[in-house]
Design a protein around this motif. Structure first.
Motif, PDB file in Angstrom:
ATOM      1  N   THR A   1       0.828  -1.209   0.000  1.00 48.68           N
ATOM      2  CA  THR A   1       0.000   0.000   0.000  1.00 48.68           C
ATOM      3  C   THR A   1       0.863   1.260   0.000  1.00 48.68           C
ATOM      4  O   THR A   1       0.453   2.273  -0.567  1.00 48.68           O
ATOM      5  CB  THR A   1      -0.991   0.029   1.179  1.00 48.68           C
TER       6      THR A   1
ATOM      7  N   SER B   1     -10.625   4.858   1.499  1.00 49.65           N
ATOM      8  CA  SER B   1     -11.647   4.371   2.431  1.00 49.65           C
ATOM      9  C   SER B   1     -11.069   3.590   3.607  1.00 49.65           C
ATOM     10  O   SER B   1     -11.786   3.329   4.560  1.00 49.65           O
ATOM     11  CB  SER B   1     -12.661   3.499   1.692  1.00 49.65           C
ATOM     12  N   GLU B   2      -9.822   3.230   3.552  1.00 49.75           N
ATOM     13  CA  GLU B   2      -9.239   2.415   4.621  1.00 49.75           C
ATOM     14  C   GLU B   2      -8.122   3.178   5.330  1.00 49.75           C
ATOM     15  O   GLU B   2      -6.995   3.258   4.861  1.00 49.75           O
ATOM     16  CB  GLU B   2      -8.688   1.096   4.061  1.00 49.75           C
TER      17      GLU B   2
ATOM     18  N   CYS C   1      -6.587   2.409   7.990  1.00 47.25           N
ATOM     19  CA  CYS C   1      -5.518   1.559   8.534  1.00 47.25           C
ATOM     20  C   CYS C   1      -4.350   1.453   7.560  1.00 47.25           C
ATOM     21  O   CYS C   1      -3.235   1.148   7.974  1.00 47.25           O
ATOM     22  CB  CYS C   1      -6.055   0.185   8.920  1.00 47.25           C
ATOM     23  N   PHE C   2      -4.576   1.704   6.277  1.00 44.31           N
ATOM     24  CA  PHE C   2      -3.496   1.723   5.295  1.00 44.31           C
ATOM     25  C   PHE C   2      -3.007   3.144   5.030  1.00 44.31           C
ATOM     26  O   PHE C   2      -1.821   3.374   4.845  1.00 44.31           O
ATOM     27  CB  PHE C   2      -3.945   1.086   3.976  1.00 44.31           C
TER      28      PHE C   2
ATOM     29  N   ASN D   1     -14.742   7.164   4.139  1.00 41.28           N
ATOM     30  CA  ASN D   1     -15.305   6.426   5.267  1.00 41.28           C
ATOM     31  C   ASN D   1     -14.519   6.720   6.519  1.00 41.28           C
ATOM     32  O   ASN D   1     -15.079   6.948   7.575  1.00 41.28           O
ATOM     33  CB  ASN D   1     -15.315   4.929   4.953  1.00 41.28           C
TER      34      ASN D   1
ATOM     35  N   GLY E   1     -12.850   4.572   7.991  1.00 41.13           N
ATOM     36  CA  GLY E   1     -12.963   3.390   8.843  1.00 41.13           C
ATOM     37  C   GLY E   1     -11.650   2.660   9.038  1.00 41.13           C
ATOM     38  O   GLY E   1     -10.722   2.773   8.254  1.00 41.13           O
ATOM     39  N   TRP E   2     -11.610   1.943  10.120  1.00 41.89           N
ATOM     40  CA  TRP E   2     -10.461   1.103  10.438  1.00 41.89           C
ATOM     41  C   TRP E   2     -10.923  -0.344  10.378  1.00 41.89           C
ATOM     42  O   TRP E   2     -11.906  -0.710  11.026  1.00 41.89           O
ATOM     43  CB  TRP E   2      -9.947   1.410  11.850  1.00 41.89           C
ATOM     44  N   VAL E   3     -10.258  -1.141   9.570  1.00 45.67           N
ATOM     45  CA  VAL E   3     -10.635  -2.558   9.463  1.00 45.67           C
ATOM     46  C   VAL E   3      -9.661  -3.421  10.200  1.00 45.67           C
ATOM     47  O   VAL E   3      -8.562  -3.041  10.491  1.00 45.67           O
ATOM     48  CB  VAL E   3     -10.734  -3.021   7.990  1.00 45.67           C
TER      49      VAL E   3
END
Length: 72
Positions: free
Chosen positions: A15, A37-38, A40-41, A68, A70-72
């Protein structure tokens, strides 16, 4: 994320390459946009990226959008 630490490191390395290439493309193509959208990356990449002002400018211009957070 699942897997071993090595798998996780590999995903982050991939990433980092993707986001670095994305920044190059956004510099070369001034009308291009991208949605992230992620977090965490994105966050680990952003913390190491040297041109934070460029990224902030993309966000202000609406060319880089965090959709988003968001954290996955």
């Amino acid at each position: 994320m699942t897997g071993t630490g090595k798998d996780k490191d590999h995903k982050f390395a991939c990433t980092h390459c993707l986001f670095n290439g994305l920044m190059d493309a956004l510099k070369d193509f001034p009308h291009a946009t991208y949605m992230v959208s992620e977090m965490c990356f994105f966050k680990p990449w952003y913390e190491q990226y040297s041109d934070k002002e460029f990224v902030k400018g993309l966000i202000k211009e609406g060319r880089l959008e965090i959709v988003n957070g968001g954290w996955v």
